[in-house]
Write a protein that holds these residues in place. Sequence first.
Motif, PDB file in Angstrom:
ATOM      1  N   ARG A   1       7.452  -7.223   9.579  1.00 22.37           N
ATOM      2  CA  ARG A   1       7.395  -5.766   9.754  1.00 22.37           C
ATOM      3  C   ARG A   1       8.114  -5.311  11.016  1.00 22.37           C
ATOM      4  NH1 ARG A   1       3.857  -3.136  13.122  1.00 22.37           N
ATOM      5  NH2 ARG A   1       2.288  -4.366  14.220  1.00 22.37           N
TER       6      ARG A   1
ATOM      7  N   GLN B   1       8.651  -1.599  10.033  1.00 20.77           N
ATOM      8  CA  GLN B   1       7.617  -1.006   9.194  1.00 20.77           C
ATOM      9  C   GLN B   1       6.289  -0.959   9.941  1.00 20.77           C
ATOM     10  OE1 GLN B   1       7.593  -3.387   5.605  1.00 20.77           O
ATOM     11  NE2 GLN B   1       9.249  -2.199   4.673  1.00 20.77           N
TER      12      GLN B   1
ATOM     13  N   GLN C   1       1.381  -1.138   0.401  1.00 27.87           N
ATOM     14  CA  GLN C   1       2.827  -1.186   0.634  1.00 27.87           C
ATOM     15  C   GLN C   1       3.376   0.197   0.938  1.00 27.87           C
ATOM     16  OE1 GLN C   1       4.568  -3.859   1.121  1.00 27.87           O
ATOM     17  NE2 GLN C   1       6.403  -2.670   1.539  1.00 27.87           N
TER      18      GLN C   1
ATOM     19  N   CYS D   1       5.525   1.405   4.468  1.00 29.90           N
ATOM     20  CA  CYS D   1       6.834   2.067   4.446  1.00 29.90           C
ATOM     21  C   CYS D   1       6.793   3.489   4.993  1.00 29.90           C
ATOM     22  CB  CYS D   1       7.381   2.085   3.018  1.00 29.90           C
ATOM     23  SG  CYS D   1       7.698   0.428   2.343  1.00 29.90           S
TER      24      CYS D   1
END
Length: 392
Positions: free
Chosen positions: A181, A186, A284, A288
């Motif tokens: 990440r 992210q 998820q 994002c």
Amino acid sequence: MTQNIAALAPWACDPAHTRGRRHPEPPAPTRTDFQRDRDRIVHSSAFRRLVYKTQVFLNHEGDMFRTRLTHSLEVAQLARSIARSLRINEDLVEAISLAHDLGHTPFGHAGQDALNACMADYGGFEHNLQSLRVVDALEERYPQYDGLNLTFETREGILKHCARANALILEAQEPGGVGQRFVLRQQPSLEAQLCNLADAIAYNAHDIDDGVRSGLITLAQLGEVPLFERYRASAQAEYPHLAEPAAQRRLLYEAIRRMLSDQVYDVIAATSAALERVQPRSVQDVRCAPALVEFSDGMRAQSQQLQRFLFQNLYRHPQVVELTGRAQQVVRDLFAAYLAQPQEMKPGFAARAQQAPHAAQAARAVADFIAGMTDRYAAREHERLTGQRLLG
């Protein structure tokens, strides 16, 4: 009271859909994977050592000041309170909260800064990355593997910050793992985001308490901080007897209690609004999206103002600076001594340093040994090796 997993929001981490452990294990009959993570953390040696690791005040300075252990418990309490309202996983929040400081050095941030400077030529030192090293490699409790073999989700939450260079190393070692990440820029899970913010909330509140208890800051000085002063004023208006000198401790507690409550409700409201705006449908989607667990703009600004006040008046107080300067000298001296004479360390660390094929690996063994020390053990070791008594 056990959280109803069926009531989790779609953006929450569900233990039934964990990304798993690095070493697969059969499920437990009575506990979820996140509950097992929490239990493993509580029973670890590193967790027990937190009781003798400092927050702001060194461990020998008083019995009532916060330690890393009490801080971690306060973070867990705040984070669980918020998690239930947001319908995210309380057990995961608790596990991350209890483990987030396992890699902290003795002597708080002063010790961390000193060890990072010592390790400048060997890859540096980051306490968040060290916390991950503790649960992944340094704990020795199981016959099958090193570390605690925690789930991906707990490990991701423990790694709050990570330099890009270290993230790339983690990604090379574990493709698609906890370093990814940072490479992709992210966000972590909502549970991890919540622990990050609860950490800051707890810090501010207990550093006010410890700062006043120590005599380094006063209620009069705190009158300059709007976030605190409005709660002190409202508490005193409702309970006039708290203005009496003998009741100042109760006044402080009541003001802090009200401040904490309002911050909790603010995070719930602001985060709920962010979730409504973004409408993530999965973990998820959360990764994002921009960071979603947050204060309102007004509360964030006032919280930052409080942090600046504490930095200027408590963390940079001459008495604190003088003691932390000595603490940093202890860390520097220990690092130099162990690097020159690794046999002075405990056998496992000594063997790692002596058998290391490169200087960086020997230095990392020394850093691991020092980072695991409590304040008082580091002070005793320093006195043993140098004949000087700098602390205690």
